[in-house]
Design an enzyme around this catalytic site. Sequence first.
Site, PDB file in Angstrom:
ATOM      1  N   HIS A  55      25.978  66.211  52.737  1.00  0.00           N
ATOM      2  CA  HIS A  55      26.111  66.505  54.154  1.00  0.00           C
ATOM      3  C   HIS A  55      27.474  66.114  54.709  1.00  0.00           C
ATOM      4  CE1 HIS A  55      23.032  63.135  53.610  1.00  0.00           C
ATOM      5  NE2 HIS A  55      24.205  62.557  53.543  1.00  0.00           N
ATOM      6  N   ARG A  61      38.217  48.396  54.142  1.00  0.00           N
ATOM      7  CA  ARG A  61      37.405  47.989  55.280  1.00  0.00           C
ATOM      8  C   ARG A  61      37.794  46.580  55.721  1.00  0.00           C
ATOM      9  NH1 ARG A  61      31.749  47.591  53.342  1.00  0.00           N
ATOM     10  NH2 ARG A  61      32.220  49.731  52.696  1.00  0.00           N
TER      11      ARG A  61
END
Length: 450
Positions: free
Chosen positions: A342, A419
């Site tokens: 997706h 991150r």
Amino acid sequence: MARPLICIVLAAGAGTRMKSGLAKPLYPLAHRPMIDHVLAATATLSPSQTLIVTSKALRKDLSGRKAKVIVQHPPRGTGDAVRTALKDLARLRDADVIITYADTPLISAQSLKKIVRRLHNDAPGVLCTVRMQDQLQEFGRVMIDPAGHGQAVIEKKDLKGQDSPFGCAGLFGFRLSLLRGWLGRVRATGKEVYLTSVPALAYKDKSPLYALEIPFTEALGVNSQTDLARAEGLMQERLRAQAMARGVRLMDPASTFLAADTVLGRDVTIEPFVMIGPGVRIDAGAYLYCGCRIEHTHLRRGASLGPFCVARGGTVLRTRASLGSFVEAKNADLAPGAKARHLAYLGDTVIGKDVNIGAGVITCNYDGFQKHQTTIKPGAFIGSNSALIAPVQIGKNSVVGAGTIVTRDIPADAIALTRPNLELRPGAAKRRRWQKNKSLHQNKTPKSSA
């Protein structure tokens, strides 16, 4: 000894009613120019030669095909166009000749073969007719004698009390030696010479043309955008029927659109609202979910696409590879078992076996000047919302953490993270709400006294 077969395609129409700058023979039908549909049908006859007769303006546009392009200048009607073609065949003593039009793209190979069989059985010529339908009332009427021969073609405006249930389809077959003589005797009407004048001359010479009825849809001429839309609908019906006859499952045929060159294997399943453009091959057992747009793509056995997915530009999904909801792939090669379920963009990417690509991943393939490739080796895991700045290579079995921006190669079995550390402040949310409410209370304007 069989006579050689010559196919002549008339393609000099200006197409003014199309209201477009695109030449009418080049208008696409199922993603293929109309004239190429006609040439594909004539090619099934294995003709000795195919000639395209066109105008000076269209000569360049129609070149490059497996046919000789001949210019009719000035344009003086269909009969004169055939005369122009016959000049190129001056050295040929005799042959069978089929004449058709670039703007009748629905003509079938089966009908053409029927004409050839009649000519091989020594018919002087063949005049194709259609049973008149409301949408074809503009066609000239064909007068047919009790023996099934065409006596004449009469334009609707010239009927003068006569009528016939048969219209002229515009598709002819002739013995070349006879056609030369008849065309030499056709007189111009105004400034034009019409091929439809030949049947009356042939009948007068006691060498009448055989009247061959063909399906009316095959004679549909495209002269306007409305005609083109009608022809597109008929072509799609034909392509869908052919696909289902080969074992393809179309859940809603009316909402599935195919290209003329689409190749579909057995047990392919296509859900509603799928649009397939040119250059698509879908192998047995592949599955297309609803809302997909696909072109220049190959789905191998058992691959799946969608829902609401775009695949284009040379994309290949190999066995069991999968692209899911709202994924776009361009020139991407997915190895067996690779998947992006997706919300991803995969451009100029080679993806190894069993790679998993998370939601929101982007391969940044364009730097404003050039396209670059991303390579993801087998077994790698690409976390959600990562950006891979090409050119870059992700090593075998490596992991790219969610939210990572990759600007250099990642070695095998490594973990890549960009991150920042998570800062945790216990109770801070509660204090923030108290401070916000206090500030709002203090800033309220006091009500004035009465």
